[in-house]
Design a protein around this motif. Structure first.
Motif, PDB file in Angstrom:
ATOM      1  N   ALA A   1       0.820  -1.205   0.000  1.00 41.19           N
ATOM      2  CA  ALA A   1       0.000   0.000   0.000  1.00 41.19           C
ATOM      3  C   ALA A   1       0.856   1.257   0.000  1.00 41.19           C
ATOM      4  O   ALA A   1       0.376   2.338  -0.375  1.00 41.19           O
ATOM      5  CB  ALA A   1      -0.934   0.002   1.217  1.00 41.19           C
ATOM      6  N   ASN A   2       2.115   1.102   0.399  1.00 42.73           N
ATOM      7  CA  ASN A   2       3.026   2.249   0.428  1.00 42.73           C
ATOM      8  C   ASN A   2       4.115   2.140  -0.643  1.00 42.73           C
ATOM      9  O   ASN A   2       5.216   2.670  -0.478  1.00 42.73           O
ATOM     10  CB  ASN A   2       3.659   2.358   1.825  1.00 42.73           C
ATOM     11  N   ASP A   3       3.780   1.445  -1.736  1.00 42.33           N
ATOM     12  CA  ASP A   3       4.642   1.360  -2.913  1.00 42.33           C
ATOM     13  C   ASP A   3       6.000   0.728  -2.623  1.00 42.33           C
ATOM     14  O   ASP A   3       7.007   1.074  -3.245  1.00 42.33           O
ATOM     15  CB  ASP A   3       4.848   2.750  -3.534  1.00 42.33           C
ATOM     16  N   VAL A   4       6.028  -0.186  -1.689  1.00 42.13           N
ATOM     17  CA  VAL A   4       7.239  -0.952  -1.427  1.00 42.13           C
ATOM     18  C   VAL A   4       7.050  -2.349  -2.012  1.00 42.13           C
ATOM     19  O   VAL A   4       6.081  -3.035  -1.679  1.00 42.13           O
ATOM     20  CB  VAL A   4       7.536  -1.056   0.085  1.00 42.13           C
ATOM     21  N   GLN A   5       7.946  -2.744  -2.901  1.00 39.31           N
ATOM     22  CA  GLN A   5       7.910  -4.081  -3.473  1.00 39.31           C
ATOM     23  C   GLN A   5       8.882  -4.966  -2.693  1.00 39.31           C
ATOM     24  O   GLN A   5      10.080  -4.976  -2.960  1.00 39.31           O
ATOM     25  CB  GLN A   5       8.287  -4.042  -4.951  1.00 39.31           C
ATOM     26  N   PRO A   6       8.389  -5.691  -1.719  1.00 33.64           N
ATOM     27  CA  PRO A   6       9.297  -6.458  -0.850  1.00 33.64           C
ATOM     28  C   PRO A   6       9.887  -7.662  -1.574  1.00 33.64           C
ATOM     29  O   PRO A   6       9.334  -8.167  -2.557  1.00 33.64           O
ATOM     30  CB  PRO A   6       8.386  -6.901   0.297  1.00 33.64           C
ATOM     31  N   ARG A   7      11.013  -8.095  -1.049  1.00 32.11           N
ATOM     32  CA  ARG A   7      11.610  -9.348  -1.517  1.00 32.11           C
ATOM     33  C   ARG A   7      10.878 -10.494  -0.833  1.00 32.11           C
ATOM     34  O   ARG A   7      10.843 -10.570   0.398  1.00 32.11           O
ATOM     35  CB  ARG A   7      13.098  -9.397  -1.186  1.00 32.11           C
ATOM     36  N   ILE A   8      10.292 -11.385  -1.625  1.00 30.46           N
ATOM     37  CA  ILE A   8       9.477 -12.474  -1.080  1.00 30.46           C
ATOM     38  C   ILE A   8      10.027 -13.802  -1.568  1.00 30.46           C
ATOM     39  O   ILE A   8      10.372 -13.950  -2.739  1.00 30.46           O
ATOM     40  CB  ILE A   8       8.001 -12.322  -1.496  1.00 30.46           C
ATOM     41  N   ASN A   9      10.091 -14.752  -0.666  1.00 26.66           N
ATOM     42  CA  ASN A   9      10.550 -16.095  -0.999  1.00 26.66           C
ATOM     43  C   ASN A   9       9.578 -17.096  -0.382  1.00 26.66           C
ATOM     44  O   ASN A   9       9.399 -17.121   0.838  1.00 26.66           O
ATOM     45  CB  ASN A   9      11.965 -16.324  -0.458  1.00 26.66           C
ATOM     46  N   SER A  10       8.967 -17.921  -1.240  1.00 19.87           N
ATOM     47  CA  SER A  10       7.976 -18.895  -0.772  1.00 19.87           C
ATOM     48  C   SER A  10       8.494 -20.323  -0.778  1.00 19.87           C
ATOM     49  O   SER A  10       7.722 -21.247  -0.504  1.00 19.87           O
ATOM     50  CB  SER A  10       6.713 -18.805  -1.649  1.00 19.87           C
ATOM     51  N   LEU A  11       9.763 -20.513  -1.099  1.00 15.58           N
ATOM     52  CA  LEU A  11      10.304 -21.865  -1.172  1.00 15.58           C
ATOM     53  C   LEU A  11      10.608 -22.408   0.219  1.00 15.58           C
ATOM     54  O   LEU A  11      10.763 -21.664   1.187  1.00 15.58           O
ATOM     55  CB  LEU A  11      11.572 -21.870  -2.017  1.00 15.58           C
ATOM     56  N   THR A  12      10.701 -23.724   0.297  1.00 12.02           N
ATOM     57  CA  THR A  12      11.018 -24.378   1.561  1.00 12.02           C
ATOM     58  C   THR A  12      12.443 -24.033   1.988  1.00 12.02           C
ATOM     59  O   THR A  12      13.359 -24.013   1.163  1.00 12.02           O
ATOM     60  CB  THR A  12      10.887 -25.906   1.417  1.00 12.02           C
ATOM     61  N   CYS A  13      12.615 -23.753   3.268  1.00  8.42           N
ATOM     62  CA  CYS A  13      13.947 -23.456   3.792  1.00  8.42           C
ATOM     63  C   CYS A  13      14.740 -24.754   3.906  1.00  8.42           C
ATOM     64  O   CYS A  13      14.336 -25.688   4.599  1.00  8.42           O
ATOM     65  CB  CYS A  13      13.829 -22.780   5.159  1.00  8.42           C
ATOM     66  N   ARG A  14      15.875 -24.812   3.203  1.00  4.32           N
ATOM     67  CA  ARG A  14      16.709 -26.001   3.209  1.00  4.32           C
ATOM     68  C   ARG A  14      18.154 -25.599   3.464  1.00  4.32           C
ATOM     69  O   ARG A  14      18.598 -24.544   3.014  1.00  4.32           O
ATOM     70  CB  ARG A  14      16.601 -26.740   1.874  1.00  4.32           C
ATOM     71  N   SER A  15      18.886 -26.461   4.146  1.00  3.71           N
ATOM     72  CA  SER A  15      20.287 -26.163   4.434  1.00  3.71           C
ATOM     73  C   SER A  15      21.166 -26.638   3.274  1.00  3.71           C
ATOM     74  O   SER A  15      20.815 -27.567   2.533  1.00  3.71           O
ATOM     75  CB  SER A  15      20.722 -26.855   5.728  1.00  3.71           C
TER      76      SER A  15
ATOM     77  N   ARG B   1      19.424 -23.657  -3.036  1.00  4.29           N
ATOM     78  CA  ARG B   1      19.069 -23.075  -1.743  1.00  4.29           C
ATOM     79  C   ARG B   1      18.837 -21.590  -1.986  1.00  4.29           C
ATOM     80  O   ARG B   1      19.762 -20.847  -2.308  1.00  4.29           O
ATOM     81  CB  ARG B   1      20.171 -23.254  -0.706  1.00  4.29           C
ATOM     82  N   VAL B   2      17.587 -21.185  -1.839  1.00  5.08           N
ATOM     83  CA  VAL B   2      17.178 -19.835  -2.195  1.00  5.08           C
ATOM     84  C   VAL B   2      16.848 -19.068  -0.917  1.00  5.08           C
ATOM     85  O   VAL B   2      15.985 -19.479  -0.150  1.00  5.08           O
ATOM     86  CB  VAL B   2      15.965 -19.857  -3.137  1.00  5.08           C
ATOM     87  N   VAL B   3      17.554 -17.961  -0.715  1.00  2.78           N
ATOM     88  CA  VAL B   3      17.306 -17.107   0.447  1.00  2.78           C
ATOM     89  C   VAL B   3      16.539 -15.852   0.035  1.00  2.78           C
ATOM     90  O   VAL B   3      15.635 -15.410   0.733  1.00  2.78           O
ATOM     91  CB  VAL B   3      18.633 -16.729   1.140  1.00  2.78           C
ATOM     92  N   GLY B   4      16.909 -15.279  -1.110  1.00  2.03           N
ATOM     93  CA  GLY B   4      16.231 -14.077  -1.598  1.00  2.03           C
ATOM     94  C   GLY B   4      15.093 -14.412  -2.542  1.00  2.03           C
ATOM     95  O   GLY B   4      14.414 -15.424  -2.387  1.00  2.03           O
ATOM     96  N   ASP B   5      14.899 -13.554  -3.548  1.00  2.00           N
ATOM     97  CA  ASP B   5      13.841 -13.787  -4.532  1.00  2.00           C
ATOM     98  C   ASP B   5      14.428 -13.676  -5.939  1.00  2.00           C
ATOM     99  O   ASP B   5      14.192 -12.705  -6.650  1.00  2.00           O
ATOM    100  CB  ASP B   5      12.688 -12.792  -4.344  1.00  2.00           C
ATOM    101  N   PRO B   6      15.202 -14.674  -6.355  1.00  2.00           N
ATOM    102  CA  PRO B   6      15.877 -14.589  -7.653  1.00  2.00           C
ATOM    103  C   PRO B   6      14.907 -14.816  -8.812  1.00  2.00           C
ATOM    104  O   PRO B   6      13.784 -15.304  -8.622  1.00  2.00           O
ATOM    105  CB  PRO B   6      16.894 -15.730  -7.572  1.00  2.00           C
ATOM    106  N   ALA B   7      15.366 -14.478 -10.001  1.00  2.00           N
ATOM    107  CA  ALA B   7      14.593 -14.749 -11.212  1.00  2.00           C
ATOM    108  C   ALA B   7      14.572 -16.256 -11.455  1.00  2.00           C
ATOM    109  O   ALA B   7      15.597 -16.933 -11.328  1.00  2.00           O
ATOM    110  CB  ALA B   7      15.200 -14.018 -12.400  1.00  2.00           C
ATOM    111  N   GLU B   8      13.402 -16.776 -11.799  1.00  2.00           N
ATOM    112  CA  GLU B   8      13.291 -18.211 -12.043  1.00  2.00           C
ATOM    113  C   GLU B   8      13.757 -18.583 -13.445  1.00  2.00           C
ATOM    114  O   GLU B   8      14.159 -19.721 -13.683  1.00  2.00           O
ATOM    115  CB  GLU B   8      11.845 -18.665 -11.823  1.00  2.00           C
TER     116      GLU B   8
END
Length: 524
Positions: A232-246, A399-406
């Motif tokens: 709502a405040n024009d911030v495009q957050p970094r989102i990651n929906s993948l499972t956290c894996r070591s 292992r994805v921590v950020g939101d990279p291009a697929e």
């Protein structure tokens, strides 16, 4: 009694052999903590400034910082007070202004008056419902225990991390919250609650009042509230929906995958060897019969021609006795021709030694690698030569921590250039390029294997001192431009080695891309 002892023994074995729950990766938590800041409400006494109160916030992109509404409420109510932001490292602190505030769900968005280059935290798109969590912030009781004075509050200090477990999700004060046991105190308000990969699953807000032996619980504003507020405040957050894996789990899977592939290749080679042996035996049997038939036919023909020669010789002898020169000439010529044909038939018989040669020739002519339904299988194209490629993220191996291009579209040249502007270094048959940005606290090591069609990007999220060291090492050489010869590529790989050798043993993020011909490549 024996049954009870046996039951306890079984329980003990089950407990000791059960796998330990996954714990947060310290490197990921440390990386996220570098984007956490102390948010201070500042008072003025002439030219002197002093802290009135403080809380915690974290970077969400650009010069924007999220915190709790109640952290900055006092400054909003009193024009004489300012808001300051002190990062976790470095020697620069800046003022901030309130961009938006939502008292309903206790969220506020700040904008720094000067950029600090804070790494934005990634928000979990699919937050866990159970498991370990880490609260990061600046609890006031820790500052007091360390004897920090007013001036110390304005200096960079690493935030405090505290671990606990999720205890469920429940609405509180008309907004969605997460209940957890990671200890927080005054000063932690507005700080992030992180999962094992250092991704934000909530914004710490308040805790329960406990007395005596009552258990303590704490509340964090959930991402269901945070994400709509940011957008709502024009911030495009970094989102990651993948499972956290070591990475350790991934590397074990890679070893298992390589072993399975080696077994599959060995089985395939064994099957091919068996098939070849069977095909060779069948070919040998067929060709042996053909050779025997040819030899038998040749011998029979030779015998027949000898009989014909004897008959023709008899005719010639009869003509001689009758002094019939014409009959003698015809019989003699026929006998001579028959003898020559017998010799040719005998000599032209295939030798037994030809069997092996004809078997090998038949195998060479009939060696066809057939795919499904009898179609000829063509090998998959490689990217060793110049090509337009589409690289797709393999989430099972990453292992994805950020939101990279697929998906990535790249132009690859056989001399190690990507997209016509970035030359890679060559080492051990693999092309490598190290990126050390000036405005991001991360070093990326990209490796491309053209034969396998695999692009691997490893990102190391480093602290300020490590980044300075990496930038200094990068400044010691100039990367060649595209089109450089092999010697320049080898030299680049050698120069990059100084940066790679100084990096931690494991990266924070590993992205594995499978690359193949781009859609429409080569079409008119």
């Amino acid at each position: 009694m024996h049954r009870i002892l046996a039951l306890f023994a079984l329980l003990f074995v089950a407990f000791t052999l059960s796998p330990a729950p996954a714990s947060a990766d310290p490197a990921d938590i440390d990386a996220a903590a570098r984007g956490v800041v102390r948010v201070i409400v500042i008072g003025h006494d002439g030219e002197e400034i002093f802290p009135v109160s403080h809380g915690t916030g974290f970077a969400v992109g650009g010069a924007r910082v999220v915190t709790n509404a109640h952290v900055v409420q006092e400054a909003m109510d009193d024009d004489r007070l300012d808001i300051g932001v002190v990062p976790a490292e470095g020697d620069q602190a800046v003022y901030a202004r309130v961009v938006s505030v939502s008292p309903r769900n206790d969220l506020a968005l700040l904008e720094l008056t000067e950029p600090l280059g804070l790494p934005p935290l990634t928000i979990a798109g699919n937050p866990p419902q159970s498991g370990a969590v880490t609260a990061v912030g600046y609890p006031l009781n820790v500052d007091r225990a360390q004897g920090l004075g007013q001036s110390d509050i304005f200096r960079a200090q690493p935030p405090v991390t505290a671990t606990g477990f999720l205890s469920g999700r429940r609405p509180s004060r008309e907004f969605d919250t997460i209940l957890h046991t990671a200890p927080i105190a005054r000063g932690n308000s507005g700080g992030p609650l992180l999962d094992d990969c250092g991704r934000v699953i909530g914004v710490n807000s308040f805790g329960t009042e406990s007395a005596g032996s009552d258990a303590e619980f704490f509340f964090a504003i959930s991402t269901r509230e945070l994400l709509p507020f940011l957008r709502a405040n024009d911030v495009q957050p970094r989102i990651n929906s993948l499972t956290c894996r070591s990475l350790a789990d991934l590397e074990e899977e890679e070893i298992a995958r390589a072993e399975a592939q080696a077994r599959a290749e060995a089985d395939r080679a064994e099957r091919e060897a068996e098939a070849l042996a069977q095909q060779t035996a069948e070919a040998r049997r067929t060709i042996t019969y053909e050779v025997l038939d040819s030899r038998t036919n040749g011998m029979a023909l030779s015998l027949f021609m000898l009989i014909v020669a004897l008959g023709a010789g008899g005719v010639a002898a009869f003509g001689h006795m009758q002094r019939d020169m014409r009959l003698r000439a015809i019989g003699g010529a026929a006998a001579l021709v028959a003898i020559l044909c017998a010799l040719i038939a005998w000599v032209s018989r295939p030798a037994f030694a030809e069997i092996d040669e004809r078997v090998q020739e038949a195998l060479r002519e009939g060696a066809v690698d057939e795919g499904p339904s009898g179609t000829i299988a063509t090998p998959e194209p490689t990217a060793s030569a110049a090509a337009s490629l589409t690289c797709v993220l393999d989430t099972d191996r990453s292992r994805v921590v950020g939101d990279p291009a697929e998906d990535l579209d790249i132009e690859w040249s056989g001399d190690g250039c990507i997209n016509g502007r970035t030359q890679y270094g060559l080492t051990s048959g693999r092309w490598t390029r190290v990126f050390v940005p000036a405005n991001e606290a991360a070093v990326s090591v990209n490796r491309f294997d053209p034969e396998a069609g695999e692009l691997v990007m490893e990102r190391y999220l480093l602290d300020l001192a490590a980044m300075r060291q990496a930038r200094a090492a990068r400044g010691q050489f100039v990367a060649p431009e595209c089109g450089a010869d092999e010697a320049a590529s080898l030299d680049l790989a050698s120069n990059q080695g100084a940066i790679i050798n100084a990096l931690p043993q494991r990266p924070n993020e590993r992205l594995v891309y499978r690359c193949g011909p781009a859609m429409g490549a080569g079409e008119e």
